[in-house]
Motif scaffolding. Structure first.
Motif, PDB file in Angstrom:
ATOM      1  N   LYS A 112       2.129  87.163  63.579  1.00  0.00           N
ATOM      2  CA  LYS A 112       1.582  86.761  62.278  1.00  0.00           C
ATOM      3  C   LYS A 112       2.757  86.477  61.337  1.00  0.00           C
ATOM      4  O   LYS A 112       3.377  87.397  60.817  1.00  0.00           O
ATOM      5  CB  LYS A 112       0.663  87.848  61.732  1.00  0.00           C
ATOM      6  CG  LYS A 112      -0.607  88.004  62.556  1.00  0.00           C
ATOM      7  CD  LYS A 112      -1.489  89.137  62.079  1.00  0.00           C
ATOM      8  CE  LYS A 112      -1.001  90.479  62.575  1.00  0.00           C
ATOM      9  NZ  LYS A 112      -1.988  91.563  62.350  1.00  0.00           N
ATOM     10  N   VAL A 113       3.051  85.185  61.177  1.00  0.00           N
ATOM     11  CA  VAL A 113       4.207  84.762  60.382  1.00  0.00           C
ATOM     12  C   VAL A 113       3.805  84.689  58.916  1.00  0.00           C
ATOM     13  O   VAL A 113       3.076  83.785  58.503  1.00  0.00           O
ATOM     14  CB  VAL A 113       4.739  83.394  60.872  1.00  0.00           C
ATOM     15  CG1 VAL A 113       5.941  82.963  60.039  1.00  0.00           C
ATOM     16  CG2 VAL A 113       5.128  83.481  62.346  1.00  0.00           C
ATOM     17  N   ARG A 114       4.292  85.639  58.134  1.00  0.00           N
ATOM     18  CA  ARG A 114       3.957  85.714  56.712  1.00  0.00           C
ATOM     19  C   ARG A 114       4.914  84.829  55.921  1.00  0.00           C
ATOM     20  O   ARG A 114       6.052  85.199  55.646  1.00  0.00           O
ATOM     21  CB  ARG A 114       3.986  87.173  56.248  1.00  0.00           C
ATOM     22  CG  ARG A 114       2.861  87.988  56.891  1.00  0.00           C
ATOM     23  CD  ARG A 114       2.954  89.466  56.598  1.00  0.00           C
ATOM     24  NE  ARG A 114       1.756  90.159  57.089  1.00  0.00           N
ATOM     25  CZ  ARG A 114       1.624  91.491  57.144  1.00  0.00           C
ATOM     26  NH1 ARG A 114       2.620  92.266  56.740  1.00  0.00           N
ATOM     27  NH2 ARG A 114       0.504  92.022  57.609  1.00  0.00           N
ATOM     28  N   VAL A 115       4.408  83.666  55.544  1.00  0.00           N
ATOM     29  CA  VAL A 115       5.247  82.590  55.008  1.00  0.00           C
ATOM     30  C   VAL A 115       5.456  82.762  53.505  1.00  0.00           C
ATOM     31  O   VAL A 115       4.517  83.010  52.747  1.00  0.00           O
ATOM     32  CB  VAL A 115       4.612  81.221  55.304  1.00  0.00           C
ATOM     33  CG1 VAL A 115       5.514  80.099  54.814  1.00  0.00           C
ATOM     34  CG2 VAL A 115       4.323  81.074  56.802  1.00  0.00           C
ATOM     35  N   SER A 116       6.700  82.596  53.086  1.00  0.00           N
ATOM     36  CA  SER A 116       7.043  82.585  51.658  1.00  0.00           C
ATOM     37  C   SER A 116       7.101  81.140  51.180  1.00  0.00           C
ATOM     38  O   SER A 116       6.572  80.239  51.834  1.00  0.00           O
ATOM     39  CB  SER A 116       8.392  83.297  51.458  1.00  0.00           C
ATOM     40  OG  SER A 116       9.417  82.625  52.172  1.00  0.00           O
ATOM     41  N   LEU A 117       7.732  80.886  50.048  1.00  0.00           N
ATOM     42  CA  LEU A 117       7.889  79.529  49.527  1.00  0.00           C
ATOM     43  C   LEU A 117       8.852  78.758  50.417  1.00  0.00           C
ATOM     44  O   LEU A 117      10.029  79.126  50.535  1.00  0.00           O
ATOM     45  CB  LEU A 117       8.422  79.587  48.091  1.00  0.00           C
ATOM     46  CG  LEU A 117       8.812  78.252  47.449  1.00  0.00           C
ATOM     47  CD1 LEU A 117       7.581  77.363  47.270  1.00  0.00           C
ATOM     48  CD2 LEU A 117       9.497  78.501  46.105  1.00  0.00           C
ATOM     49  N   VAL A 118       8.367  77.689  51.057  1.00  0.00           N
ATOM     50  CA  VAL A 118       9.197  76.899  51.955  1.00  0.00           C
ATOM     51  C   VAL A 118       9.815  75.749  51.168  1.00  0.00           C
ATOM     52  O   VAL A 118       9.106  74.944  50.554  1.00  0.00           O
ATOM     53  CB  VAL A 118       8.382  76.356  53.146  1.00  0.00           C
ATOM     54  CG1 VAL A 118       9.291  75.574  54.088  1.00  0.00           C
ATOM     55  CG2 VAL A 118       7.698  77.501  53.898  1.00  0.00           C
ATOM     56  N   LEU A 119      11.142  75.669  51.206  1.00  0.00           N
ATOM     57  CA  LEU A 119      11.869  74.679  50.409  1.00  0.00           C
ATOM     58  C   LEU A 119      12.319  73.504  51.265  1.00  0.00           C
ATOM     59  O   LEU A 119      13.048  73.675  52.254  1.00  0.00           O
ATOM     60  CB  LEU A 119      13.101  75.333  49.773  1.00  0.00           C
ATOM     61  CG  LEU A 119      12.846  76.552  48.886  1.00  0.00           C
ATOM     62  CD1 LEU A 119      14.172  77.118  48.377  1.00  0.00           C
ATOM     63  CD2 LEU A 119      11.931  76.194  47.723  1.00  0.00           C
ATOM     64  N   GLY A 120      11.887  72.318  50.898  1.00  0.00           N
ATOM     65  CA  GLY A 120      12.300  71.098  51.571  1.00  0.00           C
ATOM     66  C   GLY A 120      12.055  69.920  50.656  1.00  0.00           C
ATOM     67  O   GLY A 120      11.301  70.024  49.679  1.00  0.00           O
ATOM     68  N   THR A 121      12.669  68.798  50.955  1.00  0.00           N
ATOM     69  CA  THR A 121      12.539  67.621  50.092  1.00  0.00           C
ATOM     70  C   THR A 121      11.446  66.665  50.549  1.00  0.00           C
ATOM     71  O   THR A 121      11.135  65.704  49.846  1.00  0.00           O
ATOM     72  CB  THR A 121      13.873  66.855  50.041  1.00  0.00           C
ATOM     73  OG1 THR A 121      14.269  66.498  51.376  1.00  0.00           O
ATOM     74  CG2 THR A 121      14.960  67.718  49.407  1.00  0.00           C
ATOM     75  N   LYS A 122      10.857  66.914  51.737  1.00  0.00           N
ATOM     76  CA  LYS A 122       9.864  65.990  52.278  1.00  0.00           C
ATOM     77  C   LYS A 122       8.436  66.498  52.168  1.00  0.00           C
ATOM     78  O   LYS A 122       7.525  65.926  52.760  1.00  0.00           O
ATOM     79  CB  LYS A 122      10.192  65.689  53.746  1.00  0.00           C
ATOM     80  CG  LYS A 122      11.522  64.979  53.927  1.00  0.00           C
ATOM     81  CD  LYS A 122      11.796  64.678  55.391  1.00  0.00           C
ATOM     82  CE  LYS A 122      13.122  63.964  55.566  1.00  0.00           C
ATOM     83  NZ  LYS A 122      13.414  63.681  56.994  1.00  0.00           N
ATOM     84  N   GLY A 123       8.234  67.553  51.408  1.00  0.00           N
ATOM     85  CA  GLY A 123       6.884  68.085  51.246  1.00  0.00           C
ATOM     86  C   GLY A 123       6.932  69.461  50.631  1.00  0.00           C
ATOM     87  O   GLY A 123       7.987  69.959  50.214  1.00  0.00           O
TER      88      GLY A 123
END
Length: 300
Positions: free
Chosen positions: A159-170
């Motif tokens: 269970k991958v508990r995702v934080s704020l994902v930073l990228g320029t394409k979305g």
């Protein structure tokens, strides 16, 4: 490896599919509809309806990665909140039914989740051993999301508990960086609220890590090892872009414009990826300064 990915056309999903295809895996994107054929010969698209009729199309799949879910980046009306919840619970339930129909079960399911399950705090530090503490709507969604994933009949569930994902394409970052591009960036609210984050490249790499390492199971925090406050985040963006950090956004304005969704910006938590660090995962972007220099740095 034969790997199935739901949500494979989303921001994180696209990056994962590209990485899997590049290393030679046979990738099956599970989608609600086929909008366009993927270009690499080792990437295929199959719809949920097709799998209900012929689940054997995924016989031999070794891992299913579930990234499906309605975007939370919308005003949280009653209807939107129901869609956000149902899309996540239904996707996990559909995977449970699919796994049950396969003669040869996949070895693992890597299911997306969220750090909201820990609740908001200005002082506490959370890792995978921290108990659930439901303080808002997203926390409740995440609890039900993980409960649905727990019902998938598979030997290894991550269970991958995702934080704020930073990228320029979305994702959210292009909008977060926009005020700085127009010389109007600054702290949001008090600026003291914590932000747990991860660079899209590390997000993709840790998903591959979870797929490839059978010892990884249970909750995994998908966050960089150095969370920052909102003010520190803004200053890192400002420095990398060569723009001022001076124009604060009052909390009351955000609450008026965004409603309940404003909690995403005004509340937060310090989340540490203890399981990944203890398993030897190496972050390429462990600090917000390194991430910003790669994403929006002037000498990128």
């Amino acid at each position: 490896m034969k790997i199935a990915v739901t949500g494979g056309t989303g921001f994180v999903g696209r990056a994962l599919v590209d990485a899997l295809a590049s290393r030679g895996d046979e990738v099956w994107i599970i989608s609600r509809s086929v909008k366009q054929a993927p270009s690499p010969s080792n990437v295929h698209i199959v719809t949920w309806n097709e799998l209900k009729q012929k689940p054997q199309r995924l016989e031999g799949v070794e891992t299913i990665v579930n990234l499906a879910g309605e975007s939370i980046n919308q005003r949280w009306s009653a209807a939107a909140k129901e869609r956000i919840l149902r899309s996540r619970v239904d996707a996990a339930s559909q995977i449970a039914a699919l796994v049950g129909a396969l003669k040869h079960k996949p070895a693992a399911v890597v299911n997306a989740s969220g750090i909201s399950i820990y609740g908001a705090s200005d002082t506490a530090v959370f890792d995978e051993t921290s108990p659930a503490h439901l303080t808002d709507y997203l926390g409740e969604v995440t609890e039900q999301w993980e409960a649905a994933a727990d019902r998938i009949p598979v030997e290894r569930l991550v269970k991958v508990r995702v934080s704020l994902v930073l990228g320029t394409k979305g994702g959210a970052f292009p909008l977060m960086a926009l005020p700085y591009r127009i010389f109007a960036g600054g702290r949001v609210g008090s600026g003291s609220q914590w932000m747990s984050w991860i660079h899209i490249e590390d997000m993709t790499r840790l998903l591959l890590f979870c797929i490839d390492h059978p010892e990884i199971k249970g909750a995994v925090n998908a966050s960089a090892p150095n969370p920052v406050t909102n003010d520190q985040f803004g200053r890192a963006v400002s420095h990398a872009m060569g723009r001022p950090h001076w124009f604060p956004v009052p909390a009351v304005l955000l609450k008026t414009v965004l409603g309940e969704m404003s909690t995403l910006l005004l509340e937060g938590q310090q989340v540490i990826p203890s399981k990944l660090l203890g398993s030897g995962f190496d972050f390429r972007y462990p600090t917000i300064e390194a991430a910003m220099n790669e994403l929006v740095g002037q000498r990128r």
